[in-house]
Write an enzyme that holds these catalytic residues in place. Structure first.
Site, mmCIF file in Angstrom:
data_model
loop_
_atom_site.group_PDB
_atom_site.id
_atom_site.type_symbol
_atom_site.label_atom_id
_atom_site.label_comp_id
_atom_site.label_asym_id
_atom_site.label_seq_id
_atom_site.Cartn_x
_atom_site.Cartn_y
_atom_site.Cartn_z
ATOM 1 N N ASP A 177 2.601 -0.341 12.074
ATOM 2 C CA ASP A 177 1.220 -0.799 11.531
ATOM 3 C C ASP A 177 0.932 -2.509 12.341
ATOM 4 O O ASP A 177 0.117 -3.063 11.956
ATOM 5 C CB ASP A 177 1.138 -0.911 10.009
ATOM 6 N N ARG A 220 2.888 5.834 -3.372
ATOM 7 C CA ARG A 220 3.847 6.951 -3.776
ATOM 8 C C ARG A 220 4.284 6.759 -5.211
ATOM 9 O O ARG A 220 4.430 7.870 -6.108
ATOM 10 C CB ARG A 220 5.385 6.540 -3.227
ATOM 11 N N SER A 270 7.679 10.186 11.102
ATOM 12 C CA SER A 270 6.220 9.919 10.510
ATOM 13 C C SER A 270 6.911 9.914 8.786
ATOM 14 O O SER A 270 7.321 10.834 8.392
ATOM 15 C CB SER A 270 5.300 10.804 10.489
ATOM 16 N N LYS A 314 0.771 -1.124 0.070
ATOM 17 C CA LYS A 314 -0.106 -0.039 -0.012
ATOM 18 C C LYS A 314 0.882 1.174 -0.110
ATOM 19 O O LYS A 314 0.645 2.102 -0.820
ATOM 20 C CB LYS A 314 -1.055 -0.115 0.988
ATOM 21 N N SER A 315 1.698 1.129 0.825
ATOM 22 C CA SER A 315 2.834 2.332 0.951
ATOM 23 C C SER A 315 3.542 2.632 -0.309
ATOM 24 O O SER A 315 3.511 3.767 -0.735
ATOM 25 C CB SER A 315 3.935 2.167 1.983
ATOM 26 N N ARG A 340 -8.119 12.755 12.310
ATOM 27 C CA ARG A 340 -6.778 12.667 12.671
ATOM 28 C C ARG A 340 -5.842 13.967 12.347
ATOM 29 O O ARG A 340 -6.139 14.769 11.467
ATOM 30 C CB ARG A 340 -6.113 11.484 11.360
ATOM 31 N N GLN A 390 4.931 9.625 6.341
ATOM 32 C CA GLN A 390 3.701 10.365 5.813
ATOM 33 C C GLN A 390 4.346 11.782 5.453
ATOM 34 O O GLN A 390 4.331 12.530 4.538
ATOM 35 C CB GLN A 390 2.540 10.266 6.220
ATOM 36 N N LYS A 442 -4.221 6.631 14.795
ATOM 37 C CA LYS A 442 -4.194 6.047 13.590
ATOM 38 C C LYS A 442 -5.789 5.762 13.098
ATOM 39 O O LYS A 442 -6.470 6.459 13.593
ATOM 40 C CB LYS A 442 -3.797 4.565 13.752
HETATM 41 C C1 S3P Z 1 2.926 5.113 6.132
HETATM 42 C C2 S3P Z 1 3.525 5.519 7.289
HETATM 43 C C3 S3P Z 1 2.927 5.337 8.650
HETATM 44 C C4 S3P Z 1 2.293 4.057 8.641
HETATM 45 C C5 S3P Z 1 1.033 4.012 7.536
HETATM 46 C C6 S3P Z 1 1.545 4.304 6.133
HETATM 47 C C7 S3P Z 1 3.377 5.489 4.908
HETATM 48 O O1 S3P Z 1 2.320 6.392 9.140
HETATM 49 O O2 S3P Z 1 1.379 3.786 9.983
HETATM 50 O O3 S3P Z 1 0.360 2.942 7.583
HETATM 51 O O4 S3P Z 1 2.988 5.002 3.820
HETATM 52 O O5 S3P Z 1 4.448 6.588 4.589
HETATM 53 P P1 S3P Z 1 3.122 7.693 9.793
HETATM 54 O O6 S3P Z 1 3.656 8.392 8.686
HETATM 55 O O7 S3P Z 1 1.825 8.674 10.197
HETATM 56 O O8 S3P Z 1 3.884 7.316 10.869
#
Ligand code: S3P
Length: 435
Positions: A322, A32, A174, A27-28, A127, A176, A349
């Protein structure tokens, strides 16, 4: 999609698990690549793009920004518009349940010469977004949130939008937020730097390199050069280790289990879950490791194991953030139990995951101690089948499906369709390997 409309899913104890399991593309990584492909020049082909609802939210937002996207089975083609080619959206952008979509796209929207607003569902609307608004504002974006730093986020972009590069020390670990700043850095003149307190997943850095950006990495600092020429690529997304983690846990805990999982992402910034489980006695073999599109992947073989348990060091937390819900559940079946601190992020989360794990473990008759930033789950506990409130959170639903496999009696998981946020087909695959 069979679960849509079902209010609950019953899961009973399993004696035996055998067979092979496949996971959606990570997913991550999918978020991107989709986002970068949209602002690259020319078409990109993304193979095994995640089938998750979250990654569909990213595609829908990009389409609203004028990006042409085609999907044919496992391959999506994104026709990049170049750095300056996105269009003002007709209405608000909808990130659905996806924090990644909202935060990562914010980095792109900050650099646009048009106004945009991005919102999400009830869970996402609770959030924190100040963490992206603050650095993007410092870069010169005219950006605001609803009261309390909550979504929606509004970008008052215009023809005079100009971003300046910054050096930004992240107050929270983080990936993200790191990504939002690095993405905004693409639109700034000069080099933008992000310094992390603890290293988080580096898929953004890898994806930027693959697409032709100039990236520098020194210790916990990442630098991106602004105004690069990104070019469309053909890339492969490995299976999602965070989805695999539920089956890894099930394979370790069920009395007679032998599972094979192919093409799972093994990026070292994501594999802390495997390190921890192996160090506790987990019989996990990693085979056929290779690098594709800059990311490590391989096959996992998992067998029933006796697990010692133990304390998870705080510096491991960003690397398995996660996976902590399922790890906490698994802790109840280890010899010494599992504890961790330094994970206050879990409270913000998709649900308050510390509270949701504690509540549902208690519903199953287990003892658990809740801290502001962690949990302590004693070992050697008997779990009883119970009604589980997933709080609409995919990872809570899946963690407690694993608990149900080793509980006495049957467990009923409320709102099971929420698993589609990250792992469509989770329950179907689980039903298939249970004997
Ligand atoms: C993610 C980063 C994590 C993770 C999320 C996906 C990402 O969050 O918990 O499920 O894809 O960069 P945070 O950036 O808030 O730590």
């Amino acid at each position: 999609m069979g679960l849509f409309g079902s209010k609950s899913k019953k899961v009973t104890a399993a004696r035996k698990l055998t067979g092979s399991v496949r996971f959606p593309g990570d997913k991550s990584i999918s978020h991107r690549y989709a986002t970068l492909a949209a602002i690259a020049e020319g078409p990109s082909e993304i193979h095994y793009y995640s089938t998750s609802a979250d990654c569909a939210s990213t595609l829908a937002c990009l389409q609203k920004l004028g990006v042409k996207i085609e999907r044919k089975e496992d391959v999506i083609t994104i026709h990049g518009t170049g750095l300056a080619g996105l269009r003002a959206p007709g209405g608000n952008l909808d990130a659905g349940n996806s924090g990644s979509t909202m935060r990562m796209l914010s980095g792109i929207l900050a650099g646009q010469p048009f106004r945009s607003v991005i919102g999400g569902d009830a869970s996402l609307s609770r959030r924190p977004m100040k963490r992206v608004v603050e650095p993007l504002g410092r870069m010169g974006a005219r950006i605001s949130t609803a009261e309390g730093g909550l979504p929606p986020i509004t970008f008052e972009g215009g023809p005079d939008t100009r971003l300046q590069p910054i050096r930004y020390e992240l107050p929270v670990a983080s990936a993200q937020v790191k990504t939002a700043v690095l993405f905004a850095g693409l639109f700034a003149e000069g080099a933008t730097e992000v310094v992390e307190p603890l290293r988080t997943r580096d898929h953004t850095e890898i994806a930027l390199e693959q697409m032709g950006a100039e990236i520098g990495r020194h210790g916990k600092t990442t630098r991106v050069q602004g105004r690069p020429r990104l070019t469309g690529q053909k890339v492969y997304v490995p299976g999602d280790l965070s989805s695999a983690a539920f089956f890894v846990a099930a394979g370790l805990l069920v009395p007679d289990a032998n599972l094979v999982m192919q093409n799972v992402g093994l990026n070292p910034t994501r594999t802390a879950i495997l390190d921890v489980l192996v160090s506790m006695g987990g019989r996990i073999k990693i085979l056929n490791v290779e690098t594709i599109s800059g990311e490590l992947l391989g096959d996992l073989h998992v067998e029933t194991s006796r697990l010692t348990g133990g304390e998870i060091p705080a510096e491991f937390v960003p690397g398995l953030i996660d996976e902590l819900p399922v790890l906490a559940v698994l802790g109840s079946q280890t010899e010494q139990g599992i504890s961790f601190r330094g994970a206050a992020e879990l409270r913000v989360k998709e649900s308050d995951r510390l509270a949701a794990v504690a509540e549902n473990l208690r519903r199953m008759g287990a003892e658990v101690e809740e801290f502001p930033d962690g949990l302590r789950v004693p070992g050697n506990q008997k779990l009883r089948g119970a009604e589980i409130d997933s709080h609409g959170d995919h990872r809570i639903a899946m963690a407690f499906a694993v608990a149900a496999l080793v509980a006495e009696g049957s467990t009923v998981i409320q709102d099971p369709a929420c698993v589609e946020i990250s792992f469509p087909g989770f329950f179907e695959q689980l039903d298939r390997i249970v004997e």
